[in-house]
Write a protein that holds these residues in place. Structure first.
Motif, PDB file in Angstrom:
ATOM      1  N   ILE A  39    -105.822 -28.901 122.735  1.00  0.00           N
ATOM      2  CA  ILE A  39    -105.281 -29.717 121.657  1.00  0.00           C
ATOM      3  C   ILE A  39    -106.290 -30.617 120.958  1.00  0.00           C
ATOM      4  O   ILE A  39    -106.079 -31.006 119.814  1.00  0.00           O
ATOM      5  CB  ILE A  39    -104.095 -30.570 122.165  1.00  0.00           C
ATOM      6  N   THR A  40    -107.403 -30.964 121.630  1.00  0.00           N
ATOM      7  CA  THR A  40    -108.343 -31.895 121.007  1.00  0.00           C
ATOM      8  C   THR A  40    -109.603 -31.996 121.851  1.00  0.00           C
ATOM      9  O   THR A  40    -109.789 -31.258 122.835  1.00  0.00           O
ATOM     10  CB  THR A  40    -107.709 -33.290 120.822  1.00  0.00           C
ATOM     11  N   SER A  41    -110.475 -32.926 121.468  1.00  0.00           N
ATOM     12  CA  SER A  41    -111.704 -33.185 122.206  1.00  0.00           C
ATOM     13  C   SER A  41    -111.907 -34.694 122.326  1.00  0.00           C
ATOM     14  O   SER A  41    -111.682 -35.433 121.361  1.00  0.00           O
ATOM     15  CB  SER A  41    -112.900 -32.558 121.480  1.00  0.00           C
ATOM     16  N   PHE A  42    -112.349 -35.129 123.497  1.00  0.00           N
ATOM     17  CA  PHE A  42    -112.592 -36.552 123.730  1.00  0.00           C
ATOM     18  C   PHE A  42    -114.085 -36.878 123.677  1.00  0.00           C
ATOM     19  O   PHE A  42    -114.565 -37.733 124.413  1.00  0.00           O
ATOM     20  CB  PHE A  42    -111.972 -36.978 125.060  1.00  0.00           C
ATOM     21  N   VAL A  43    -114.795 -36.193 122.804  1.00  0.00           N
ATOM     22  CA  VAL A  43    -116.174 -36.597 122.520  1.00  0.00           C
ATOM     23  C   VAL A  43    -116.112 -37.881 121.697  1.00  0.00           C
ATOM     24  O   VAL A  43    -115.065 -38.240 121.144  1.00  0.00           O
ATOM     25  CB  VAL A  43    -116.936 -35.499 121.743  1.00  0.00           C
ATOM     26  N   HIS A  44    -117.239 -38.565 121.590  1.00  0.00           N
ATOM     27  CA  HIS A  44    -117.251 -39.818 120.840  1.00  0.00           C
ATOM     28  C   HIS A  44    -116.855 -39.547 119.385  1.00  0.00           C
ATOM     29  O   HIS A  44    -117.351 -38.599 118.764  1.00  0.00           O
ATOM     30  CB  HIS A  44    -118.634 -40.464 120.887  1.00  0.00           C
TER      31      HIS A  44
ATOM     32  N   ASP B 102    -108.798 -38.917 116.515  1.00  0.00           N
ATOM     33  CA  ASP B 102    -107.430 -39.318 116.882  1.00  0.00           C
ATOM     34  C   ASP B 102    -106.947 -38.618 118.151  1.00  0.00           C
ATOM     35  O   ASP B 102    -105.739 -38.403 118.343  1.00  0.00           O
ATOM     36  CB  ASP B 102    -106.470 -39.011 115.722  1.00  0.00           C
ATOM     37  N   ALA B 103    -107.866 -38.269 119.037  1.00  0.00           N
ATOM     38  CA  ALA B 103    -107.531 -37.472 120.222  1.00  0.00           C
ATOM     39  C   ALA B 103    -106.394 -38.072 121.047  1.00  0.00           C
ATOM     40  O   ALA B 103    -105.452 -37.370 121.441  1.00  0.00           O
ATOM     41  CB  ALA B 103    -108.775 -37.285 121.090  1.00  0.00           C
ATOM     42  N   ILE B 104    -106.470 -39.368 121.311  1.00  0.00           N
ATOM     43  CA  ILE B 104    -105.436 -39.999 122.146  1.00  0.00           C
ATOM     44  C   ILE B 104    -104.090 -39.982 121.431  1.00  0.00           C
ATOM     45  O   ILE B 104    -103.049 -39.680 122.042  1.00  0.00           O
ATOM     46  CB  ILE B 104    -105.848 -41.435 122.520  1.00  0.00           C
ATOM     47  N   GLU B 105    -104.089 -40.267 120.134  1.00  0.00           N
ATOM     48  CA  GLU B 105    -102.832 -40.285 119.370  1.00  0.00           C
ATOM     49  C   GLU B 105    -102.181 -38.902 119.352  1.00  0.00           C
ATOM     50  O   GLU B 105    -100.958 -38.773 119.504  1.00  0.00           O
ATOM     51  CB  GLU B 105    -103.086 -40.752 117.934  1.00  0.00           C
ATOM     52  N   VAL B 106    -103.007 -37.871 119.194  1.00  0.00           N
ATOM     53  CA  VAL B 106    -102.479 -36.505 119.181  1.00  0.00           C
ATOM     54  C   VAL B 106    -101.913 -36.145 120.553  1.00  0.00           C
ATOM     55  O   VAL B 106    -100.778 -35.652 120.671  1.00  0.00           O
ATOM     56  CB  VAL B 106    -103.576 -35.495 118.770  1.00  0.00           C
ATOM     57  N   ALA B 107    -102.699 -36.395 121.603  1.00  0.00           N
ATOM     58  CA  ALA B 107    -102.267 -36.021 122.950  1.00  0.00           C
ATOM     59  C   ALA B 107    -100.993 -36.743 123.368  1.00  0.00           C
ATOM     60  O   ALA B 107    -100.133 -36.171 124.046  1.00  0.00           O
ATOM     61  CB  ALA B 107    -103.387 -36.306 123.948  1.00  0.00           C
ATOM     62  N   LYS B 108    -100.851 -37.998 122.948  1.00  0.00           N
ATOM     63  CA  LYS B 108     -99.654 -38.760 123.305  1.00  0.00           C
ATOM     64  C   LYS B 108     -98.475 -38.451 122.386  1.00  0.00           C
ATOM     65  O   LYS B 108     -97.318 -38.693 122.754  1.00  0.00           O
ATOM     66  CB  LYS B 108     -99.956 -40.259 123.258  1.00  0.00           C
ATOM     67  N   GLY B 109     -98.754 -37.894 121.207  1.00  0.00           N
ATOM     68  CA  GLY B 109     -97.695 -37.697 120.224  1.00  0.00           C
ATOM     69  C   GLY B 109     -96.983 -36.368 120.277  1.00  0.00           C
ATOM     70  O   GLY B 109     -95.876 -36.236 119.748  1.00  0.00           O
TER      71      GLY B 109
ATOM     72  N   ASN C 123    -118.066 -36.338 129.151  1.00  0.00           N
ATOM     73  CA  ASN C 123    -118.665 -37.267 130.112  1.00  0.00           C
ATOM     74  C   ASN C 123    -117.579 -38.151 130.728  1.00  0.00           C
ATOM     75  O   ASN C 123    -116.384 -37.977 130.447  1.00  0.00           O
ATOM     76  CB  ASN C 123    -119.733 -38.131 129.430  1.00  0.00           C
ATOM     77  N   LYS C 124    -118.012 -39.099 131.559  1.00  0.00           N
ATOM     78  CA  LYS C 124    -117.068 -39.955 132.268  1.00  0.00           C
ATOM     79  C   LYS C 124    -116.214 -40.779 131.308  1.00  0.00           C
ATOM     80  O   LYS C 124    -115.018 -40.956 131.528  1.00  0.00           O
ATOM     81  CB  LYS C 124    -117.840 -40.882 133.214  1.00  0.00           C
ATOM     82  N   LYS C 125    -116.824 -41.292 130.250  1.00  0.00           N
ATOM     83  CA  LYS C 125    -116.071 -42.082 129.278  1.00  0.00           C
ATOM     84  C   LYS C 125    -114.995 -41.236 128.610  1.00  0.00           C
ATOM     85  O   LYS C 125    -113.854 -41.680 128.429  1.00  0.00           O
ATOM     86  CB  LYS C 125    -117.023 -42.653 128.220  1.00  0.00           C
ATOM     87  N   GLY C 126    -115.352 -40.012 128.247  1.00  0.00           N
ATOM     88  CA  GLY C 126    -114.359 -39.108 127.660  1.00  0.00           C
ATOM     89  C   GLY C 126    -113.254 -38.780 128.638  1.00  0.00           C
ATOM     90  O   GLY C 126    -112.084 -38.656 128.256  1.00  0.00           O
ATOM     91  N   LEU C 127    -113.608 -38.657 129.915  1.00  0.00           N
ATOM     92  CA  LEU C 127    -112.599 -38.375 130.942  1.00  0.00           C
ATOM     93  C   LEU C 127    -111.605 -39.521 131.039  1.00  0.00           C
ATOM     94  O   LEU C 127    -110.394 -39.295 131.176  1.00  0.00           O
ATOM     95  CB  LEU C 127    -113.281 -38.150 132.291  1.00  0.00           C
ATOM     96  N   GLU C 128    -112.090 -40.738 130.972  1.00  0.00           N
ATOM     97  CA  GLU C 128    -111.194 -41.895 131.043  1.00  0.00           C
ATOM     98  C   GLU C 128    -110.160 -41.836 129.919  1.00  0.00           C
ATOM     99  O   GLU C 128    -108.975 -42.112 130.138  1.00  0.00           O
ATOM    100  CB  GLU C 128    -112.008 -43.186 130.957  1.00  0.00           C
ATOM    101  N   ARG C 129    -110.598 -41.481 128.723  1.00  0.00           N
ATOM    102  CA  ARG C 129    -109.690 -41.388 127.579  1.00  0.00           C
ATOM    103  C   ARG C 129    -108.717 -40.220 127.753  1.00  0.00           C
ATOM    104  O   ARG C 129    -107.527 -40.329 127.438  1.00  0.00           O
ATOM    105  CB  ARG C 129    -110.477 -41.233 126.283  1.00  0.00           C
ATOM    106  N   ALA C 130    -109.211 -39.103 128.271  1.00  0.00           N
ATOM    107  CA  ALA C 130    -108.359 -37.933 128.480  1.00  0.00           C
ATOM    108  C   ALA C 130    -107.287 -38.197 129.534  1.00  0.00           C
ATOM    109  O   ALA C 130    -106.134 -37.776 129.395  1.00  0.00           O
ATOM    110  CB  ALA C 130    -109.212 -36.734 128.884  1.00  0.00           C
ATOM    111  N   LEU C 131    -107.665 -38.925 130.568  1.00  0.00           N
ATOM    112  CA  LEU C 131    -106.689 -39.271 131.608  1.00  0.00           C
ATOM    113  C   LEU C 131    -105.661 -40.253 131.078  1.00  0.00           C
ATOM    114  O   LEU C 131    -104.470 -40.186 131.430  1.00  0.00           O
ATOM    115  CB  LEU C 131    -107.407 -39.843 132.835  1.00  0.00           C
TER     116      LEU C 131
ATOM    117  N   ALA D 184    -111.816 -35.536 137.521  1.00  0.00           N
ATOM    118  CA  ALA D 184    -110.592 -34.837 137.113  1.00  0.00           C
ATOM    119  C   ALA D 184    -109.836 -34.316 138.328  1.00  0.00           C
ATOM    120  O   ALA D 184    -108.610 -34.433 138.418  1.00  0.00           O
ATOM    121  CB  ALA D 184    -110.940 -33.695 136.168  1.00  0.00           C
ATOM    122  N   LYS D 185    -110.581 -33.741 139.272  1.00  0.00           N
ATOM    123  CA  LYS D 185    -109.950 -33.212 140.486  1.00  0.00           C
ATOM    124  C   LYS D 185    -109.284 -34.314 141.299  1.00  0.00           C
ATOM    125  O   LYS D 185    -108.225 -34.109 141.904  1.00  0.00           O
ATOM    126  CB  LYS D 185    -110.999 -32.481 141.329  1.00  0.00           C
ATOM    127  N   LYS D 186    -109.907 -35.485 141.306  1.00  0.00           N
ATOM    128  CA  LYS D 186    -109.338 -36.619 142.025  1.00  0.00           C
ATOM    129  C   LYS D 186    -107.973 -36.991 141.472  1.00  0.00           C
ATOM    130  O   LYS D 186    -107.101 -37.485 142.190  1.00  0.00           O
ATOM    131  CB  LYS D 186    -110.291 -37.815 141.934  1.00  0.00           C
TER     132      LYS D 186
END
Length: 301
Positions: A47-52, A61-68, A83-91, A131-133
């Motif tokens: 659905i999207t990418s959590f790159v900067h 608008d990755a978070i808005e799309v994923a939540k919407g 990266n780790k920062k992108g993972l935080e946003r994806a989670l 992610a596995k965690k």
């Protein structure tokens, strides 16, 4: 001809298809499009990418799309994470699957990620373990597997080495990419014959680009060798950044047409697929490039 009875099509249009588009698509239109894709019978949508956001403004608008989006229980909603920062946003957005990416080509990896292949491994491993965690499945992308714009041909042994390293990290599936669309059927046959001696085809997807018109033929060869999972983008969305004006991703609707005509099951509804394609086309300033959409646009069906 020994072919699989069922093929899984993984839709990457909302991410890989849109990321190179310069005309911005509204967040609400992306959400509506993904909701339409969810009604087609697809089991997987990236659905999207959590790159900067500064690197890919189209997907800021990755978070808005994923939540919407309205999620269907039998569909995996995935996103690319660098990266780790992108993972935080994806989670935070609660995506189902995390996708990490790198290249088999040293030059392309440096251009695309700004790191050497060896420097990329610990960054991706941190994402995979994180992610596995959180009980998320993880997919790995290996780009430029069949050719690099800077180095030319890539040795299959280099692709195998990168792929094994990703599986050792704990990925669940690998997507092998013909990033610049240079692969031909005989090359694919030789490549996959050697590749499957080292890694199981059941955990491998093929990501062919149609830049030079060979993607469907490459899929057919892959199916003859036992591979049954393919990435594609509806309408052929997505260009190739190294071949201006050329088509990019294999079109989901063209792949579906071929498979359906050959009696290979995909669980996809043709009418709903074309409805979703027509919707996103209406939000863009151009016609989609797939053969099926060209026919539809000309009123022949």
């Amino acid at each position: 001809m020994a072919l699989p009875k069922h093929v899984t099509i993984k839709e990457v249009g909302p991410r890989d298809g849109l990321q190179n588009e310069s005309d911005m698509i509204r967040t609400e239109d992306k959400i509506d499009w993904i909701n339409l894709l969810s009604q087609t019978g697809l089991s997987y949508i990236e659905i999207t990418s959590f790159v900067h956001p500064k690197w890919i403004s189209q997907l800021a608008d990755a978070i808005e799309v994923a939540k919407g989006i309205e999620r269907e229980k039998d569909i995996t909603y995935a996103a690319l994470v660098p990266n780790k920062k992108g993972l935080e946003r994806a989670l935070e957005a609660n995506v189902d699957e995390i996708s990490v990416f790198m290249s088999a080509s040293e030059s392309h990896n440096r251009k695309n990620i700004n790191k050497s292949i060896e420097e990329t491994y610990p960054v991706l491993e941190e994402v995979v373990l994180g992610a596995k965690k959180q009980q998320k499945s993880v997919r790995g992308y290996v780009s430029t597997a069949f050719g690099c714009p800077y180095e030319g041909d890539i040795d299959v042994k280099d692709v195998i080495q990168v792929s094994k390293t990703l599986f050792d990290m704990g990925i669940d599936e690998l997507s092998i990419g013909d990033t610049i669309g240079v692969a031909n059927p005989l090359q694919v046959q030789h490549f996959l014959t050697e590749f499957r001696e080292h890694l199981p085809e059941q955990k491998v997807a093929l990501h062919f680009h149609d830049t030079r018109g060979t993607a469907l033929a490459n899929c057919l060869v892959a199916m003859e060798l036992g591979f049954d999972t393919f990435d594609s983008a509806l309408g052929g969305l997505g260009g190739c950044p190294y071949a201006k004006g050329a088509s990019g991703n294999l079109a989901t609707d063209d792949l579906f047409y071929m498979l359906n005509g050959m009696g290979i099951e995909t669980n996809i509804d043709r009418e709903k697929l074309l409805q979703a394609a027509s919707f996103i086309q209406s939000k863009m300033k151009k016609s989609l490039s797939s053969h099926q959409m060209q026919i539809l646009n000309q009123g022949r069906e």
